[in-house]
Design a protein around this motif. Structure first.
Motif: not given
Length: 706
Positions: A85, A76, A83
């Motif tokens: 990925y 992350e 946030k």
């Protein structure tokens, strides 16, 4: 190395020494940024190395602003408090591929969780590419950054007229309709009834395909978008400030352009001389002034948020936003004040010219009325305490002369240009004296203050005896007949009794005053015009009078020229109202034929019907019928069909049985009445040469039976 130095000159030896030192220094710096660190891994990302670091890595491995986190074996990155990925890190092309965590985690409503747009990133300018952001939207090879902005909107009503609006298939509890707009989304694309929930970036592979589904857009969101660190990190590490940094796609290497560039305000150039520096900075400074001024004029600071590499730019913006704008505002206010002053000056000159015209008129015409000072006017009215009424161009007050008689003082405060209404009143009434014309006693002219002093009429104007609110009429038909005859005598005197012909143009009940013996007086000569006695047709630049009493020729030139017959028409309308004791036009009449009373009266006579007049004697009914008949003659459409005022007097003084019926009155050219009678009938015409007994003869019906 010794062979090299021995074969070169002293200066070449120094240059070589400097080169070796720089190379060694660059290697030392590179070693400092890249200590002996092993690559970290998390999930499918197996090569986490400089400038990135994994949380928990030794200090000095990677940069703090590029720290990644490993949660449930998923890499992350925290970007702008959101946030994301990490799908992939391409160290050869300096790209990191990211996906909004909400797109993957939220299975019920799979839409982005964090707002992200190009406004989140600093606009990078100049060869040194200075930016505080760890990642940028900018790359030397723009083709490597393939992403498109996606907007998620909540709409109250379904959107069916735009194929770019793709409805989300999942169950988002939003109280509306959730749509994704993928292709080149802009804030201007938001339709009425929709608001933007969130926006982010997605893979650009579908950007030119309009027929996309939600599944296609969701796939692009999952694939994510790429950001670059080549500009804020690699270029700073390998190239000095002011040296252009280039990413070579073929060799996949960052290269430093040996050409030196100078970055000025909104401009990058290879001309770094003092002259160019002064010129470019001056132009940039002027541009800053313009931007500051425009931000003040448009009440917007949008352009002020763009950073530039010029230390005096803020000062230029301040000058444009505050000093220059204040100077322009001062000049504008000065210009407005100057124009206002010029307008006031011209207005005063115009009024001074008007007063001069009045003064010249009073001097040139030796008139009988007395000239009063304004203080005398104020004193005789007791400070304007008793107001008698409101005239067309001012108010009327009751006053008292020192010699005892009461007077009516008319204050003109709405005068026409050049004081024409004042001159009209004084020029007409000031030179005549007749029992049935109100007498002008005096006048006052002092600057803007103008007043006319008349003899006082204790019974007021005729209208209050005609149009009674309670329906009562204090005057008998005999009195109404005497009043109508007096009015006719007064108008006849105006038309033929003076050395000039005076046309009143405003005969109506309000302008007929009654003295203590109910003798009528024609008043209010503000619209009057003077003409030679031999002028049969007069010229007017505009219509004048009161609607309902104005002759048709004042509106329709094809019915005849304007002459004294216009006053005859007004008198006829007045006579009709005096006899009927009501307004000529009554939209609330019980029958449509009674909407316009003169036409109804004519039809009653034509059909030999008796007019119901309760509580009146036979003689009074006979007088009323005669007055009605004379009124019908006066209100004929064509001026030539109306009698002169002398003939009107003869008709009023004559016997009712000797009067003949005129044609049905009409009020518009070429009008055809309900009875099929044309206004262009073969009726007897009235003109100056008509014999005095033309209107006499046997009638078709008995108007006043014995």
């Amino acid at each position: 190395m010794s062979l090299l130095f021995s074969s070169c000159s002293s200066s070449q030896s120094k240059l070589a020494s400097v080169t070796i030192i720089l190379v060694l220094f660059q290697q030392a710096c590179f070693a400092k940024h890249h200590p002996s660190c092993t690559a970290s891994s998390c999930g499918k990302i197996r090569n986490i190395t400089y400038p990135f670091r994994l949380k928990g890595d030794p200090e000095g491995c990677g940069l703090p602003s590029y720290e990644l986190d490993c949660v449930n074996n998923v890499t992350e990155l925290t970007l702008f408090s959101g946030k994301y990925y990490v799908h992939d890190i391409d160290y050869k092309r300096y790209l990191i591929q990211l996906t909004d965590a909400g797109v993957v985690d939220d299975t019920a409503c799979s839409i982005p969780r964090y707002f992200l747009s190009s406004r989140n990133f600093t606009y990078v300018v100049g060869p040194d590419y200075t930016t505080p952001d760890p990642l940028t939207l900018w790359h030397n090879d723009w083709n490597l950054l393939r992403f498109e902005m996606v907007g998620v909107l909540n709409c109250t009503n379904p959107v069916t007229d735009d194929p770019r609006y793709v409805e989300v298939d999942s169950g988002c509890d939003s109280g509306g309709h959730i749509y994704m707009v993928f292709s080149s989304f802009r804030m201007e694309d938001i339709k009425i009834g929709c608001y933007l929930k969130v926006a982010t970036f997605a893979n650009k592979t579908l950007s030119y395909n309009r027929n996309v589904s939600y599944a296609d857009i969701h796939k692009s969101l999952v694939e994510g978008f790429s950001l670059s660190w080549v500009l804020p990190v690699t270029c700073k590490d390998r190239c000095r400030k002011g040296i252009r940094c280039i990413f070579n796609e073929t060799s996949e290497e960052v290269e430093c352009d040996p050409q030196r560039y100078c970055h000025y305000v909104y401009r990058t150039t290879t001309k770094c001389g003092i002259t160019s520096k002064i010129l470019v900075n001056t132009l940039g400074f002027l541009k800053g002034i313009i931007i500051g001024l425009l931000s003040r004029l448009t009440f917007s600071t949008k352009q002020l948020n763009q950073p530039v590499s010029q230390q005096y730019f803020d000062g230029a913006v301040y000058i444009g936003r505050n000093i220059v704008s204040a100077f322009i505002a001062a000049r504008y206010l000065f210009g407005v004040a100057l124009l206002l002053g010029l307008f006031i000056y011209k207005w005063q000159r115009r009024h001074l010219s008007m007063y001069e015209n009045i003064e010249n008129f009073l001097v040139d015409n030796h008139l009988n009325p007395i000239r009063y000072e304004y203080r005398e006017i104020k004193k005789m009215t007791g400070g304007f305490k008793v107001k008698l009424g409101q005239g067309g161009f001012g108010s009327v007050y009751k006053g008292k002369l020192r010699s005892g008689p009461d007077v009516a003082v008319k204050m003109l405060n709405k005068s026409k240009a050049n004081g024409q209404d004042f001159i009209n009143e004084v020029a007409t009434i000031g030179r005549i004296h007749h029992t049935n014309v109100v007498r002008l006693i005096g006048y006052c002219v002092e600057g803007k203050k103008r007043a006319l002093v008349y003899e006082y009429m204790p019974n007021g104007s005729l209208d209050k005896y005609i149009f009674s609110k309670e329906g009562s009429f204090p005057l008998s038909y005999a009195q109404a007949y005497e009043i109508s005859l007096g009015i006719a005598l007064g108008i006849s005197y105006l038309h033929q009794g003076c050395d000039v012909q005076i046309l009143h143009f405003d005969i109506k009940p309000h302008n007929i005053l009654l003295d203590d013996r109910f003798i009528p007086k024609v008043s209010d000569f503000g619209l009057a015009k003077l003409y030679p006695v031999d002028d049969s047709i007069v010229t007017l630049t505009d219509a004048r009078g009161t609607l309902g009493y104005m002759a048709p020729e004042l509106f329709y030139k094809n019915v005849g020229g304007v002459s004294f017959k216009a006053d005859i028409y007004s008198f006829g309308m007045l006579l009709m109202e005096m006899t009927s004791r009501r307004k000529n036009s009554n939209p609330h009449a019980e029958h449509s034929s009674q909407n316009y009373f003169p036409l109804w009266i004519y039809d009653q006579f034509k059909e030999e019907k008796d007019i119901e007049m309760d509580d009146f004697s036979k003689d009074e009914k006979c007088i009323a019928k005669k007055m009605f008949l004379v009124a019908l003659w006066c209100i004929q459409l064509k001026p030539m069909d109306r009698p002169s005022m002398n003939k009107v007097i003869e008709m009023l003084e004559g016997e009712t049985e000797n009067l003949i019926m005129p044609s049905r009155p009409s009020f518009y050219p070429n009008e055809i009445s309900e009875m099929g009678v044309s206004v262009n009938s073969n009726q007897t015409s009235w003109n100056d040469s008509t014999d005095s007994d033309t209107y006499l003869g046997e009638t078709t019906n008995s108007l006043c039976p014995t």
